[in-house]
Every structure is written in C-alpha cells, then in structure tokens.
Design an enzyme around this catalytic site. Structure first.
Site, PDB file in Angstrom:
ATOM      1  N   SER A   1      -9.608   1.810   2.657  1.00  0.00           N
ATOM      2  CA  SER A   1      -8.756   2.637   1.755  1.00  0.00           C
ATOM      3  C   SER A   1      -7.655   1.824   1.011  1.00  0.00           C
ATOM      4  CB  SER A   1      -8.198   3.794   2.845  1.00  0.00           C
ATOM      5  OG  SER A   1      -7.426   3.225   3.725  1.00  0.00           O
TER       6      SER A   1
ATOM      7  N   SER B   1      -9.987  -0.509   6.764  1.00  0.00           N
ATOM      8  CA  SER B   1      -9.299  -0.653   5.576  1.00  0.00           C
ATOM      9  C   SER B   1      -8.640  -1.529   4.996  1.00  0.00           C
ATOM     10  CB  SER B   1      -8.186   0.835   5.371  1.00  0.00           C
ATOM     11  OG  SER B   1      -9.192   1.880   5.378  1.00  0.00           O
TER      12      SER B   1
ATOM     13  N   LYS C   1       0.989  -1.193  -0.030  1.00  0.00           N
ATOM     14  CA  LYS C   1      -0.007  -0.160   0.106  1.00  0.00           C
ATOM     15  C   LYS C   1       0.957   1.342   0.119  1.00  0.00           C
ATOM     16  CE  LYS C   1      -3.782   1.870   2.592  1.00  0.00           C
ATOM     17  NZ  LYS C   1      -4.776   1.995   3.803  1.00  0.00           N
TER      18      LYS C   1
HETATM   19  N1  GLN Z   1     -13.275   4.309   6.112  1.00  0.00           N
HETATM   20  C1  GLN Z   1     -12.535   4.638   7.540  1.00  0.00           C
HETATM   21  C2  GLN Z   1     -12.210   6.174   7.415  1.00  0.00           C
HETATM   22  O1  GLN Z   1     -12.384   6.472   6.404  1.00  0.00           O
HETATM   23  C3  GLN Z   1     -11.356   3.727   7.680  1.00  0.00           C
HETATM   24  C4  GLN Z   1     -10.317   4.034   6.721  1.00  0.00           C
HETATM   25  C5  GLN Z   1      -9.076   3.143   7.423  1.00  0.00           C
HETATM   26  O2  GLN Z   1      -9.259   2.234   8.007  1.00  0.00           O
HETATM   27  N2  GLN Z   1      -7.752   3.661   6.788  1.00  0.00           N
HETATM   28  O3  GLN Z   1     -11.578   6.663   8.269  1.00  0.00           O
END
Ligand code: GLN
Length: 501
Positions: free
Chosen positions: A156, A180, A81
């Site tokens: 994400s 995410s 990532k």
């Molecule tokens: N969807 C969540 C957010 O927008 C989690 C994102 C994540 O785990 N990086 O913060």
C-alpha cells in the site's frame, strides 16, 4: 548549478555535499520540490506537497549545518506515507473519510525525523487505510509505476516507493502490515526494509491491523535505508508494543572491517524455503532469484534448503486477522468527532451508516465486513481462533528455520507490477500476491526487499531477505554487500534521463 548529481546521489553523498557547502539544504529541497512539480502530475506519488514547510525546515537545517550540529539526515529531503500523522498538515490515509483531517500532533516517527533535521517534502499516496497491494484504492487516484506508467507501483505504500524510484525524494517512510514496504519496493526497483515488530513506534500511525503494522524505510540502496531506519527507531512509551532497546547505527555497521574483502558474506548461511520456490512464480522471477542467489554464494554465503511447512497458510490467516483488527480499529471513524460526516441523515444510526458508507471505499468496506463476520459469535472459533493458531504455527516454522540458517531468501512477490486495473474485479487474486510477505508480519520478523533484475517488459524484480528478530543489521549488511557487487539498484526509469535533470 546542475541538478543531476544531487538528484541521483545517495544520502551519504548528499550529506557530504551539504557539509562541504557544495549545496545548501534550501537549494537541495528546491531541486526536489521542482522535480515533484514537473513529474508528479503524471506519477501521483504525493497527496500533499508542503513547499513552504519544507523550505522553512531546510532553512533551519542550514543553520544547524552552519553551526556544526548537523546529524546524518539534517537537511536531507524525504517523503512521509500519508498514514503518519503530521501536525498542522493534512493526513488523509488515502481516504475520503480523512480527506480534510488535519492532525493536531506528529506521529513518533515524524517527530524523530524532524528532530534529526530531515526535511519533509510532503505526504505520499497509498491504498486507502493501507489496505491493498497496488495503491489503486486511494481516494486521490492511483499512483503510477515510474518504470511503466500503465502499471501499478505496488502497495500500500506505493506513493513512497514511486517517489524514491522517480527520485522525487531520496528516501521515504512507509508501513508494512502484510508487505506494504517490501512489495512496492520490489515493484519499483528500490530497497525497502520492514523491521522487527515493535522497533518503530506506532504512535500517530493510523492503525490498520495493530498486531501487524510496522513502520519501515525506503531508499535507493541498503545504505540509504539504514540511515533512515536508524533515525526512525527508538523506544516510545506512548506505544505499548514499543520495545526498549538501544538504537543501532545500521549505516556504520555496513562499513565494519572485513576479514576477507572478496568474501564479505563468508560465514553467512541463507536458507531457501522449498515452499517459496514451488509453482506459482513466473519463470523470469525464478531466473532472477537464482542469479541473485548465485551472487550471494560468490560473496561467500552458503545456501541450504529449508522448509516453512505452514507458509502457504499465511494468506488465509492474514486475511482473517488483518480485517478482524481493521474492523475494530476503523470503528472510531463514526462521523462524530472528526472525519467525513454525511450532509443529511435521519437519526444517529443513519448518520453513522451514511457517513461510513460515503467515507470508506469498496475495499475498506469489504475488509470491515469480513472482519466483523470473523469476529462474530458463532464464527469466531471457526475463523479468528483458527487463524491465530495458524499464526503461531507460522512463527514456530521460522523459529525452527533460524536454528539452521542466519537469513532466509526468496522472491518478494510471485509477480512483477501488474497493469493498472488488472485486478479490479478479483480482490482475492490480489491477496494471493502477498504470499511471500505476509508470513513475515504474522511472525513479527524483519524483512528487506532489494532489486535483483527485470522481467522482459522492463519491470523490476525484487529479492526478499528475512531475518530473525532484531537482525535488521544483518539484512542491511547482506544487501549492502550484494549492492557493492551488482548494479540493479543503480538502474533508473527512463524519465530520469529527461530534460528535468
Ligand atoms: N496487501 C496487504 C493488505 O492488503 C498488505 C498491506 C499492508 O502491508 N499495509 O492488507
């Protein structure tokens, strides 16, 4: 040489093929690089593909294999990532702010995997600064779901999940602050594990919300995740929240001898939180979850209803705490030392303002504004402090639940992958979709998502298992036995039957 058996193979089979000299790492890596070149123009799972670096690492891996010093991941390709810093290569975090940032050092996770001989193919797409659930907020354009190109892959870490689902890489790293790893794994029909907070070093992982951020692993199966996670964990003194614990061999644990092979999960109690099965979940997800739980019972597990009375407060608590921490973490991007700087400005304040306004996208700016608001004098007590109290209550719910069960199960997400753009004008609607994943991060617990069916449109459905602290092995083992008895994790999107194989 035909590519198909290698493209589709689990990591353990790739290991055998490399050790038996059926294929070299250079050949294997070339197959995946060629596949990325053929398919990724439409999926957009990668921001950076490092062809030269990957081939050099593959040559080094081949030398290690020849010398008989290969480990489980030596010569195996993977994707990182783009939130993990990689020395000498772009690390963008999906943002214009870091579009030209070349890190001078490797993240701890990256150096561990390099030392293991794993071969990085490149850096995967993500929501800007890991804020989002759809990978649509990336400065480099959205990633598309390999199962349906007009749908999101989740986020994400959507690039990593899509890459593994499309077999552009056999395994990939991700991070999970509020879901995410688990949510994109569920949207893309693969397996993803987020370990206990502190197990994977955050050194060199660009910070979003430091008390929640945790590195995790994507693979087609629990076994592939186990191989990757074992190589990512380990104490690191450069991360003050890194835990000093011996590294576990999660993959070996999957093959521990069983008292009763027909009932590998005998003795396991799975708690079903009634709050996770309330209204709000689609009928198809409800049915797939019920069928998966039947399968767990067939394997010998016992299920019982439990309660997590404060779980429904996770979204408001998370969406105060995460932006609060983000507003502080992202203050370092000031256009002075590195990152985007506006071309013209009147004075220092104007430079900060213009650089940040140009460098950050809309969702990141929204979070910074929310975060600074909830931390400001007069609102701190009303929002941030309250959210911290809720966080404690949620963790306490889990502590109590784990006196009654070994694992907790439910859907990973209340919905399957939505159409690209469907939530563009309604960020709160997107936040609400994190209902089942955020409580786990607030409590610092490990969780896994594995494939458990499809909706009527053919989009994957994921089941989430949540464990007590350090129950990674139990999560992976339960998932492994489920996968030995089912084939959801073997299904592949249609693009894999095309001519590129
Ligand atoms: N969807 C969540 C957010 O927008 C989690 C994102 C994540 O785990 N990086 O913060």
């Amino acid at each position: 040489m035909t590519a198909a058996p290698f493209i589709d193979a689990p990591v353990s089979a790739l290991r055998r093929a490399l050790d038996d000299k059926k294929i070299s790492s250079v050949e294997l890596v070339t197959l995946f690089l060629d596949r990325i070149a053929a398919l990724d123009t439409s999926i957009n799972a990668f921001i950076t593909v490092d062809r030269d670096g990957a081939l050099a690492a593959a040559r080094a891996a081949d030398a290690r294999i020849a010398a008989g010093t290969a480990g489980p991941l030596t010569g195996i390709p993977l994707g990182h990532k783009d939130v993990f810093c990689t020395e000498g290569m772009l690390t963008t975090c999906g943002s214009k702010m870091l579009a030209n940032f070349v890190s001078p050092y490797d993240a701890h996770v990256v150096s561990l995997l390099k030392a293991a001989g794993a071969v990085s193919l490149g850096k995967t797409n993500m929501d800007e600064f890991a804020m989002g659930s759809s990978t649509e907020s990336s400065h480099f354009g959205p990633t598309r779901n390999p199962w349906a190109s007009d749908h999101v892959p989740g986020g994400s870490s959507g690039g990593s999940a899509a890459a593994v689902a499309a077999r552009l890489a056999p395994i990939a790293t991700g991070t999970d602050t509020g879901g995410s790893v688990r949510q994109p794994a569920s949207f893309c029909g693969i397996t993803g594990i987020k370990p206990t907070y502190g197990l994977v070093s955050r050194y060199g992982l660009i910070a979003y919300a430091s008390s929640l951020d945790q590195g995790g692993a994507f693979g087609a199966s629990a076994e592939d995740c186990a191989l990757l996670l074992s190589a990512m964990t380990g104490f690191d003194r450069r991360d003050s929240t890194s835990l000093e614990r011996p590294v576990e061999d999660y993959a070996a644990a999957l093959h521990a001898p069983l008292a009763d092979a027909a009932k590998p999960l005998a003795g396991l109690t799975i708690g079903l939180p009634k709050e996770f099965f309330a209204a709000g979940m689609s009928d198809e997800i409800r049915a797939a979850t019920a069928a998966a739980l039947d399968q767990y019972r067939k394997l010998g597990a016992v299920t019982r209803e439990i309660s997590l009375p404060n779980a429904n407060l996770a979204i408001p608590a998370y969406y105060v705490i995460a932006p609060a921490e983000a507003s502080s973490n992202l203050s370092r991007f000031d256009g002075v030392r590195y990152g985007h700087r506006a071309a013209t400005y009147a004075d220092l304040d104007d430079m900060y303002c213009k650089s940040r306004s140009e460098g950050f996208g809309a969702e990141v700016q929204r979070r910074i504004l929310v975060g600074t608001y909830v931390l400001s004098h007069g609102y701190y007590d009303a929002y941030y402090l309250q959210a911290q109290k809720l966080r404690r209550l949620i963790a306490e719910d889990f502590r109590r639940a784990f006196t009654e069960c070994d694992l907790i199960a439910g859907p990973t997400s209340p919905v399957t992958a939505w159409a690209l753009g469907a939530m563009r004008d309604d960020p709160v609607q997107m936040y609400l979709a994190d209902i089942y994943t955020t409580p786990v991060n607030l409590a610092g617990l490990p969780g896994i998502s594995h494939p458990a069916g499809f909706d009527a449109a053919g989009l994957p459905i994921g089941l989430q298992l949540i464990g007590n602290y350090f129950a990674e092995s139990r999560l992976l083992t339960a998932t492994h036995h489920f996968q030995q008895a089912t084939d959801w994790h073997l299904r592949q999107p249609a693009l894999l039957t095309d001519a590129q194989k």
